[in-house]
Design a protein around this motif. Structure first.
Motif, PDB file in Angstrom:
ATOM      1  N   ILE B  55       1.030  -1.293   0.234  1.00  0.00           N
ATOM      2  CA  ILE B  55      -0.270   0.217   0.104  1.00  0.00           C
ATOM      3  C   ILE B  55       1.169   1.150   0.298  1.00  0.00           C
ATOM      4  O   ILE B  55       1.940   1.325   0.570  1.00  0.00           O
ATOM      5  N   ALA B  56       0.505   2.162  -0.785  1.00  0.00           N
ATOM      6  CA  ALA B  56       1.045   3.215  -1.127  1.00  0.00           C
ATOM      7  C   ALA B  56       1.280   4.093   0.154  1.00  0.00           C
ATOM      8  O   ALA B  56       0.468   4.310   0.126  1.00  0.00           O
ATOM      9  N   ALA B  57       2.484   5.330   0.779  1.00  0.00           N
ATOM     10  CA  ALA B  57       2.557   6.091   1.836  1.00  0.00           C
ATOM     11  C   ALA B  57       0.698   6.845   0.902  1.00  0.00           C
ATOM     12  O   ALA B  57       0.339   6.921   2.743  1.00  0.00           O
ATOM     13  N   LYS B  58       0.636   7.106  -0.144  1.00  0.00           N
ATOM     14  CA  LYS B  58      -0.236   8.476   0.217  1.00  0.00           C
ATOM     15  C   LYS B  58      -1.365   7.922   0.343  1.00  0.00           C
ATOM     16  O   LYS B  58      -2.885   8.876   0.594  1.00  0.00           O
ATOM     17  N   ASP B  59      -1.715   6.028   0.272  1.00  0.00           N
ATOM     18  CA  ASP B  59      -3.186   5.691   0.392  1.00  0.00           C
ATOM     19  C   ASP B  59      -3.356   5.361   1.962  1.00  0.00           C
ATOM     20  O   ASP B  59      -4.357   4.417   2.025  1.00  0.00           O
ATOM     21  N   LEU B  60      -2.807   5.389   2.915  1.00  0.00           N
ATOM     22  CA  LEU B  60      -2.954   4.677   4.303  1.00  0.00           C
ATOM     23  C   LEU B  60      -3.801   5.653   4.664  1.00  0.00           C
ATOM     24  O   LEU B  60      -4.357   6.849   4.182  1.00  0.00           O
ATOM     25  N   PRO B  61      -4.822   4.603   5.867  1.00  0.00           N
ATOM     26  CA  PRO B  61      -6.049   5.861   6.029  1.00  0.00           C
ATOM     27  C   PRO B  61      -5.636   6.858   7.060  1.00  0.00           C
ATOM     28  O   PRO B  61      -4.262   6.733   7.540  1.00  0.00           O
ATOM     29  N   PRO B  62      -6.117   8.162   6.084  1.00  0.00           N
ATOM     30  CA  PRO B  62      -5.564   9.409   7.036  1.00  0.00           C
ATOM     31  C   PRO B  62      -6.134   8.986   8.667  1.00  0.00           C
ATOM     32  O   PRO B  62      -6.862   9.672   9.118  1.00  0.00           O
ATOM     33  N   SER B  63      -4.645   9.319   9.495  1.00  0.00           N
ATOM     34  CA  SER B  63      -5.068   8.832  10.961  1.00  0.00           C
ATOM     35  C   SER B  63      -3.231   9.196  11.616  1.00  0.00           C
ATOM     36  O   SER B  63      -2.329   9.229  10.823  1.00  0.00           O
ATOM     37  N   ALA B  64      -3.629  10.058  12.363  1.00  0.00           N
ATOM     38  CA  ALA B  64      -2.544  11.022  12.835  1.00  0.00           C
ATOM     39  C   ALA B  64      -2.155   9.117  14.193  1.00  0.00           C
ATOM     40  O   ALA B  64      -2.997   8.421  14.380  1.00  0.00           O
ATOM     41  N   VAL B  65      -1.135   9.364  15.322  1.00  0.00           N
ATOM     42  CA  VAL B  65      -0.693   7.710  15.651  1.00  0.00           C
ATOM     43  C   VAL B  65      -1.309   8.621  17.153  1.00  0.00           C
ATOM     44  O   VAL B  65      -2.054   9.751  17.650  1.00  0.00           O
ATOM     45  N   PRO B  98      -1.456   2.327  17.512  1.00  0.00           N
ATOM     46  CA  PRO B  98      -1.644   2.094  16.198  1.00  0.00           C
ATOM     47  C   PRO B  98      -1.456   3.893  14.904  1.00  0.00           C
ATOM     48  O   PRO B  98      -1.487   4.609  15.709  1.00  0.00           O
ATOM     49  N   GLY B  99      -1.669   3.366  14.302  1.00  0.00           N
ATOM     50  CA  GLY B  99      -0.479   4.471  13.200  1.00  0.00           C
ATOM     51  C   GLY B  99       0.193   5.030  12.638  1.00  0.00           C
ATOM     52  O   GLY B  99       0.691   5.906  12.244  1.00  0.00           O
ATOM     53  N   GLU B 100       1.244   4.652  13.248  1.00  0.00           N
ATOM     54  CA  GLU B 100       2.992   5.141  13.673  1.00  0.00           C
ATOM     55  C   GLU B 100       3.734   3.939  12.499  1.00  0.00           C
ATOM     56  O   GLU B 100       3.391   2.492  12.401  1.00  0.00           O
ATOM     57  N   LEU B 101       4.243   4.355  11.961  1.00  0.00           N
ATOM     58  CA  LEU B 101       5.557   3.685  11.033  1.00  0.00           C
ATOM     59  C   LEU B 101       5.900   3.164  11.344  1.00  0.00           C
ATOM     60  O   LEU B 101       6.735   3.729  11.791  1.00  0.00           O
ATOM     61  N   ARG B 102       6.188   1.523  10.715  1.00  0.00           N
ATOM     62  CA  ARG B 102       7.457   1.498  11.678  1.00  0.00           C
ATOM     63  C   ARG B 102       8.145  -0.230  10.217  1.00  0.00           C
ATOM     64  O   ARG B 102       7.766  -0.485   9.245  1.00  0.00           O
TER      65      ARG B 102
END
Lengths: 534, 184
Positions: B55-65, B98-102
């Motif tokens: 899934i591309a970074a821009k397609d990630l569900p818009p959510s803050a960490v 949740p929502g954190e890129l790792r």
């Protein structure tokens, strides 16, 4: 039920057909074909039985005494396939061939030549299934299919040539069963005597109608599943190979989409014949004809949507587990209606206990145990413990031996005088019943306890704590197996001679089949009887 | 002999054709179950199947960490028979929000003296968490070719999205490493 009286057909006396082996190879007569199905079934019953006696002999004591584990695995799988596809299903089809035309007043099956092909596909299929045993003796391949009858991937993808033989055997058996089913549906829908509405049709025919529809719906899915298995094995597909994007659990879905309805396919013809037997020997009409018809249909429909309870421990998510648990348990409702109708038919009846009645009563009690233990297995929480244990083995033998095979024997004793024109030996019949029912429980009741204590199925060796129950079970199995020789002898003697049977055979019968002489003429109901409205 | 009441062969033929069609439909249904099963499993997360494509970074569900919540994530790797490799997660267990890129890494080594192609197949437990496990990049998206004795660190970049159920506090991502069936 009133009919025009055409009891003896003038053509029956001089039936012209080839004699000797050609008669049986070319026959399109429903009675001849019924006889062939039943004979084949009896023969394969002993083949499958001999296999499992070898297994029980190995299990008599802990440790490995008689055979290698590989051979043990082949025996259990082929035993199951032989008993299901080559013994029970042909027996039911034999009943259908013999009795449906007689019961609905049709001169023969709708598609007689198809009927002949349907039967003659069976011997090649049985040979294919068992041939790898023989080939292995000559050093070709490593024996028959060793995966158990369920053929689960990935084991079956890795197995030897026995798996390929089993796959082709299943294809042929499937074609045969679908041909048989089409024939039965066509006969029932198109050839009933004038005035016999579907709701007036005898329950045995109803049981078979639902069975035939289930076969046509589910067998192609199994055929598709084993075809995928074949291409996975030889043509580099990855239907069941996780590394190639497939999923081995998918095979379990495909298999049990067929495999669960298969249980009802085996049992519905028996449920259909039970009320006839109970009504005859209690001298009362069948209670709840319509209720039983709708129960058959309900069980057929529900049976199609509960398959995953066979692998509740495969890692299904909780919502799926709950769905399959509740839907499975809901089948006990229409089944309870059937039990109620059977008991109500007997209620305050003038009962006598001829052999068919004894088998019918044994069936009701023992099949009831199968149903109740099935409820335990359907429970997701309990199944986690009982799955793949001897509890399951005991449960489905109460369903398929006490339910299926004892049900078939009920039918054989009930109709044998009609087919042969002679009475069988009641003394031998009763001896056969009591030996069967006692040794059956001696064999399988201990297996419930073994399962509860944690003994897994499909292993040739076991821990010492299971020794006593296994020894008892093996003794029971050998008595059970040997008792069936009495049955074979009794049938043989009855075919050869004995006291003449009347057209009615029993004191209180109802239905068209009892208006024909015993045995019925080679061609019967050439002029269809007319059923008058009540 | 009167056979007037018996049906004509055509009546049988019509019924037989219908019944054969029914059988054919269900033969097809068996094969239709293959894609259907995959779709259903991925859609509802049955079987712990994660999405097959990145899934591309821009397609990630818009959510803050969501810093108020901490999830435990464990990694395991298993070798399937026939693959003479060694594999292990460099971080067996991590904690994240949740929502954190790792990004985490797995170490893999070819123990044999042949060039071998392997394929990793992922599975998430509890299975309902599978569809919230979103991978931006994963070594499981392609087959991995290792020269004799070669070792490699393979990366996995992912987030666990914010919609993951409140009842889940711990999840496991397990990789089964197979000998690739059709090395491309």
């Amino acid at each position: 039920m009133n009919t025009a009286s055409h009891t003896l057909d003038p053509h029956g006396a001089h039936a012209h057909h080839p004699t000797g082996i050609l008669r049986w190879l070319t026959t399109t007569n429903h009675k001849d074909i019924g006889t062939m199905y039943l004979t084949f079934s009896l023969l394969m019953f002993f083949v499958g039985g001999a296999m499992i006696l070898a297994v029980r002999a190995e299990l008599f004591q802990p440790g490995l005494q008689l055979m290698k584990p590989e051979f043990f695995n082949q025996l259990i799988g082929v035993h199951a396939l032989v008993m299901i596809f080559a013994a029970l299903m042909p027996a039911a089809t034999g009943f259908a061939n013999w009795m449906i035309p007689l019961m609905i007043g049709a001169p023969d099956m709708a598609l007689p030549r198809l009927n002949n092909w349907g039967f003659w596909l069976l011997p090649p299929a049985a040979i294919l299934l068992t041939l790898p045993f023989v080939l292995a003796i000559f050093g070709i391949g490593d024996g028959a299919v060793a995966t158990g009858w369920t053929l689960y991937a990935p084991l079956s993808v890795q197995g030897g040539i026995g798996v390929d033989f089993a796959i082709f055997s299943i294809h042929i058996l499937g074609v045969s069963s679908i041909m048989g089913s089409i024939n039965i549906i066509a006969t029932i829908l198109n050839m009933r005597a004038p005035g016999m509405t579907l709701m007036k049709m005898p329950l045995f025919c109803w049981g078979w109608l639902v069975t035939a529809v289930l076969l046509i719906i589910t067998l192609p899915v199994l055929a598709g599943g084993v075809t995928m298995l074949l291409t996975d094995r030889h043509f580099q597909t990855h239907f069941f190979d996780a590394a190639g994007g497939g999923d081995p659990i998918l095979f379990q879905h495909l298999f049990w989409f067929f495999g669960h309805p298969e249980v009802y396919i085996l049992l519905l013809p028996v449920w259909g014949l039970m009320p006839h037997v109970l009504s005859t020997f209690t001298r009362k009409p069948i209670y709840g004809h319509t209720a039983q018809v709708w129960s058959f249909i309900a069980i057929g429909v529900l049976g199609l949507v509960v398959w995953a309870h066979h692998f509740l421990t495969a890692g299904l998510p909780v919502p799926a587990l709950l769905y399959f648990m509740y839907s499975t348990m809901s089948i006990s409702l229409p089944l309870a209606v059937l039990f109620f109708c059977w008991i109500a038919t007997m209620w305050k009846g003038a009962m006598t206990f001829e052999t068919p009645m004894l088998f019918a009563l044994g069936f009701i009690v023992l099949f009831g145990i199968a149903g109740l233990t099935g409820l335990v297995l359907a429970d997701v929480a309990a199944d986690a413990q009982y799955h793949h244990s001897y509890f399951v083995v005991a449960h489905f033998h109460y369903a398929l031996f006490a339910g299926g095979i004892m049900g078939v024997m009920t039918g054989v004793y009930y109709w044998l005088p009609k087919w042969t024109g002679h009475m069988y030996s009641e003394k031998l019949g009763k001896t056969h019943f009591w030996l069967t029912v006692v040794s059956f429980n001696l064999t399988f009741m201990p297996q419930f306890f073994l399962g509860l204590a944690g003994m897994p199925r499909r292993i040739p060796d076991y821990a010492l704590q299971f020794a006593e129950f296994n020894a008892i079970s093996t003794v029971g199995a050998f008595i059970l197996g040997l008792s069936q020789l009495i049955f074979a002898y009794n049938v043989w003697a009855c075919v050869k001679g004995g006291k003449k049977a009347t057209a009615e055979v029993w004191e209180s019968t109802s239905g068209l089949e009892w208006e024909l002489s015993s045995p019925p003429p080679y061609h019967s109901w050439e002029t269809q009887p007319v059923i008058k409205a009540n | 002999m009167s056979t007037a009441s018996l049906p004509s062969p055509r009546k049988h033929a019509r019924l037989v054709v219908k019944l054969l069609l029914l059988a054919a439909v269900f033969f097809g249904f068996g094969f239709a179950l293959v894609p259907l099963y995959d779709t259903i499993c991925q859609a509802i997360g049955f079987n712990g199947k994660t999405l097959k494509d990145a899934i591309a970074a821009k397609d990630l569900p818009p959510s803050a960490v969501n810093y108020s919540r901490t999830l435990g994530v464990q990694f395991t790797a298993t070798l399937m028979p026939g693959l003479p490799w060694e594999i292990r997660p460099l971080e067996p267990a991590i904690e994240l929000h949740p929502g954190e890129l790792r990004t985490t890494r797995f170490l893999v080594r070819n123990l044999s003296d042949k060039t071998i192609v392997g394929q990793a197949v992922p599975s998430v437990t509890p299975t309902v968490a599978a569809r919230h496990f979103r991978k931006l990049d994963c070594f499981c998206f392609q087959q991995q070719t290792l020269a004799p004795g070669e070792s490699r660190e393979m990366a996995l970049t992912f987030i666990v999205d914010n919609e993951i159920g409140e009842e889940i506090s711990e999840l496991t991502l397990a990789y089964a490493f197979f000998l690739a069936p059709n090395p491309s």
